[in-house]
Write a protein that holds these residues in place. Structure first.
Motif, PDB file in Angstrom:
ATOM      1  N   ASN A  29       4.351 -12.051  -7.192  1.00 22.89           N
ATOM      2  CA  ASN A  29       3.527 -13.163  -7.678  1.00 22.89           C
ATOM      3  C   ASN A  29       2.085 -12.708  -7.908  1.00 22.89           C
ATOM      4  N   GLU A  30       1.771 -11.488  -7.473  1.00 20.64           N
ATOM      5  CA  GLU A  30       0.419 -10.947  -7.603  1.00 20.64           C
ATOM      6  C   GLU A  30       0.182 -10.447  -9.026  1.00 20.64           C
ATOM      7  N   LYS A  31      -1.026 -10.627  -9.504  1.00 19.75           N
ATOM      8  CA  LYS A  31      -1.375 -10.152 -10.843  1.00 19.75           C
ATOM      9  C   LYS A  31      -2.075  -8.797 -10.790  1.00 19.75           C
ATOM     10  N   ASP A  32      -2.595  -8.446  -9.610  1.00 17.90           N
ATOM     11  CA  ASP A  32      -3.307  -7.183  -9.445  1.00 17.90           C
ATOM     12  C   ASP A  32      -2.330  -6.054  -9.141  1.00 17.90           C
ATOM     13  N   ALA A  33      -2.695  -4.851  -9.549  1.00 14.12           N
ATOM     14  CA  ALA A  33      -1.875  -3.667  -9.307  1.00 14.12           C
ATOM     15  C   ALA A  33      -2.244  -3.051  -7.961  1.00 14.12           C
ATOM     16  N   PHE A  34      -1.214  -2.726  -7.169  1.00 10.14           N
ATOM     17  CA  PHE A  34      -1.439  -2.158  -5.834  1.00 10.14           C
ATOM     18  C   PHE A  34      -0.483  -1.019  -5.551  1.00 10.14           C
ATOM     19  N   VAL A  35      -0.886  -0.174  -4.606  1.00 16.76           N
ATOM     20  CA  VAL A  35       0.009   0.723  -3.889  1.00 16.76           C
ATOM     21  C   VAL A  35       0.250   0.020  -2.561  1.00 16.76           C
ATOM     22  N   TRP A  36       1.526  -0.149  -2.196  1.00 22.55           N
ATOM     23  CA  TRP A  36       1.886  -0.894  -0.989  1.00 22.55           C
ATOM     24  C   TRP A  36       2.285   0.054   0.134  1.00 22.55           C
ATOM     25  N   ALA A  37       1.903  -0.280   1.349  1.00 20.30           N
ATOM     26  CA  ALA A  37       2.284   0.497   2.530  1.00 20.30           C
ATOM     27  C   ALA A  37       2.284  -0.436   3.735  1.00 20.30           C
ATOM     28  N   VAL A  38       2.723   0.101   4.872  1.00 19.20           N
ATOM     29  CA  VAL A  38       2.759  -0.700   6.099  1.00 19.20           C
ATOM     30  C   VAL A  38       2.220   0.101   7.275  1.00 19.20           C
ATOM     31  N   GLY A  39       1.667  -0.642   8.229  1.00 19.39           N
ATOM     32  CA  GLY A  39       1.236  -0.057   9.483  1.00 19.39           C
ATOM     33  C   GLY A  39       2.376  -0.082  10.488  1.00 19.39           C
ATOM     34  N   PRO A  40       2.116   0.369  11.702  1.00 16.59           N
ATOM     35  CA  PRO A  40       3.196   0.517  12.693  1.00 16.59           C
ATOM     36  C   PRO A  40       3.931  -0.775  13.031  1.00 16.59           C
ATOM     37  N   GLU A  41       3.224  -1.896  13.047  1.00 19.46           N
ATOM     38  CA  GLU A  41       3.855  -3.149  13.456  1.00 19.46           C
ATOM     39  C   GLU A  41       4.869  -3.666  12.437  1.00 19.46           C
ATOM     40  N   ARG A  42       4.738  -3.295  11.171  1.00 16.83           N
ATOM     41  CA  ARG A  42       5.652  -3.808  10.141  1.00 16.83           C
ATOM     42  C   ARG A  42       6.643  -2.760   9.624  1.00 16.83           C
ATOM     43  N   CYS A  43       6.609  -1.544  10.160  1.00 16.57           N
ATOM     44  CA  CYS A  43       7.580  -0.518   9.733  1.00 16.57           C
ATOM     45  C   CYS A  43       9.028  -0.973   9.891  1.00 16.57           C
ATOM     46  N   PRO A  44       9.401  -1.629  11.004  1.00 15.76           N
ATOM     47  CA  PRO A  44      10.808  -2.029  11.134  1.00 15.76           C
ATOM     48  C   PRO A  44      11.313  -2.928  10.006  1.00 15.76           C
ATOM     49  N   ASP A  45      10.423  -3.622   9.319  1.00 20.82           N
ATOM     50  CA  ASP A  45      10.825  -4.473   8.199  1.00 20.82           C
ATOM     51  C   ASP A  45      11.443  -3.658   7.060  1.00 20.82           C
ATOM     52  N   TYR A  46      11.184  -2.356   7.068  1.00 21.63           N
ATOM     53  CA  TYR A  46      11.612  -1.500   5.954  1.00 21.63           C
ATOM     54  C   TYR A  46      12.632  -0.441   6.367  1.00 21.63           C
ATOM     55  N   TRP A  47      13.235  -0.593   7.512  1.00 22.19           N
ATOM     56  CA  TRP A  47      14.311   0.303   7.954  1.00 22.19           C
ATOM     57  C   TRP A  47      15.637  -0.199   7.397  1.00 22.19           C
ATOM     58  N   PHE A  48      15.690  -0.366   6.083  1.00 21.16           N
ATOM     59  CA  PHE A  48      16.844  -0.919   5.373  1.00 21.16           C
ATOM     60  C   PHE A  48      16.917  -0.285   3.992  1.00 21.16           C
ATOM     61  N   PRO A  49      18.096  -0.329   3.346  1.00 18.86           N
ATOM     62  CA  PRO A  49      18.134   0.018   1.924  1.00 18.86           C
ATOM     63  C   PRO A  49      17.181  -0.918   1.164  1.00 18.86           C
ATOM     64  N   ARG A  50      16.555  -0.424   0.151  1.00 17.64           N
ATOM     65  CA  ARG A  50      15.529  -1.189  -0.569  1.00 17.64           C
ATOM     66  C   ARG A  50      16.000  -2.567  -1.009  1.00 17.64           C
ATOM     67  N   GLN A  51      17.164  -2.662  -1.600  1.00 21.39           N
ATOM     68  CA  GLN A  51      17.630  -3.934  -2.150  1.00 21.39           C
ATOM     69  C   GLN A  51      18.348  -4.816  -1.127  1.00 21.39           C
ATOM     70  N   CYS A  52      18.452  -4.367   0.101  1.00 19.92           N
ATOM     71  CA  CYS A  52      19.178  -5.110   1.135  1.00 19.92           C
ATOM     72  C   CYS A  52      18.420  -6.382   1.528  1.00 19.92           C
ATOM     73  N   PRO A  53      19.066  -7.548   1.400  1.00 19.12           N
ATOM     74  CA  PRO A  53      18.411  -8.768   1.872  1.00 19.12           C
ATOM     75  C   PRO A  53      18.391  -8.781   3.396  1.00 19.12           C
ATOM     76  N   GLU A 107      -6.292  -1.487   2.535  1.00 25.14           N
ATOM     77  CA  GLU A 107      -6.890  -2.625   3.239  1.00 25.14           C
ATOM     78  C   GLU A 107      -5.813  -3.674   3.478  1.00 25.14           C
ATOM     79  N   ALA A 108      -6.009  -4.438   4.540  1.00 25.92           N
ATOM     80  CA  ALA A 108      -5.056  -5.492   4.896  1.00 25.92           C
ATOM     81  C   ALA A 108      -5.388  -6.734   4.086  1.00 25.92           C
ATOM     82  N   ARG A 109      -4.720  -6.889   2.962  1.00 26.24           N
ATOM     83  CA  ARG A 109      -4.935  -8.052   2.108  1.00 26.24           C
ATOM     84  C   ARG A 109      -3.810  -9.064   2.250  1.00 26.24           C
ATOM     85  N   PHE A 110      -2.696  -8.612   2.820  1.00 24.34           N
ATOM     86  CA  PHE A 110      -1.518  -9.462   2.979  1.00 24.34           C
ATOM     87  C   PHE A 110      -1.036  -9.360   4.419  1.00 24.34           C
TER      88      PHE A 110
END
Length: 173
Positions: A29-53, A107-110
């Motif tokens: 929903n964002e209109k701005d272009a970003f490079v996305w990453a996560v810090g230690p607290e949110r890494c577990p959110d991404y221990w999945f195949p990319r398209q996995c709900p 930066e933590a924008r989200f």
């Protein structure tokens, strides 16, 4: 798999990325272009195949004991992740990689991610992330496998737990 101090991580199934360029994700929903990453607290959110709900819930300062016990389970830790049966094999077989990136341009924008507005080069070659089920176990995160995420998701979002849902558009109806 978590970042060291001064680092953030980007998880990908592509092991050949040499530079992350800001972009607008097709589903964002964002209109701005970003490079996305996560810090230690949110890494577990991404221990999945990319398209996995996945539907994820954890305790927070406002979580009631009743909601914790009802959704996570009494004595079952503070966090639960749920996927559908149809994704279990992919979860066990995916080739997932973690890129270590310098934290400085981000930066933590989200709430769930940090972003950079400039190109970012990895600090080293990507690291293979193996045994995603084991990562969950070692972190004390319940991993539930369900026929459909939707009944669980409805309970979570109407509770006092904190939560995140990723790729829910790919979940069974």
């Amino acid at each position: 798999m978590k970042p060291a101090p001064g680092q953030v991580l980007h998880f990908s199934e592509d092991p050949a990325i040499t530079e992350f360029a800001p972009h607008v994700a097709p589903t964002s929903n964002e209109k701005d272009a970003f490079v996305w990453a996560v810090g230690p607290e949110r890494c577990p959110d991404y221990w999945f195949p990319r398209q996995c709900p996945r539907a994820m819930a954890w305790t927070g300062p406002a979580t009631t004991a009743e909601d914790r016990d009802r959704i996570i389970g009494a004595g079952c830790g503070t966090r639960v992740h749920a996927i559908e049966y149809g994704w279990l094999k992919a979860m066990q077989e995916v080739e997932l990689y973690a890129y270590r990136l310098p934290a400085e341009p981000f930066e933590a924008r989200f709430e769930n991610a940090v972003v950079a507005t400039v190109p970012v080069r990895p600090l080293a070659p990507p690291e293979r992330v193996t045994d995603l089920l084991g990562l969950h176990e070692r972190e004390g995160i319940q991993l539930r496998v369900m026929r459909s995420l939707w009944p669980f998701w409805e309970e979570v979002i109407s509770s006092s737990l904190e939560f995140s849902g990723i790729r829910l558009r790919n979940a069974r109806r």
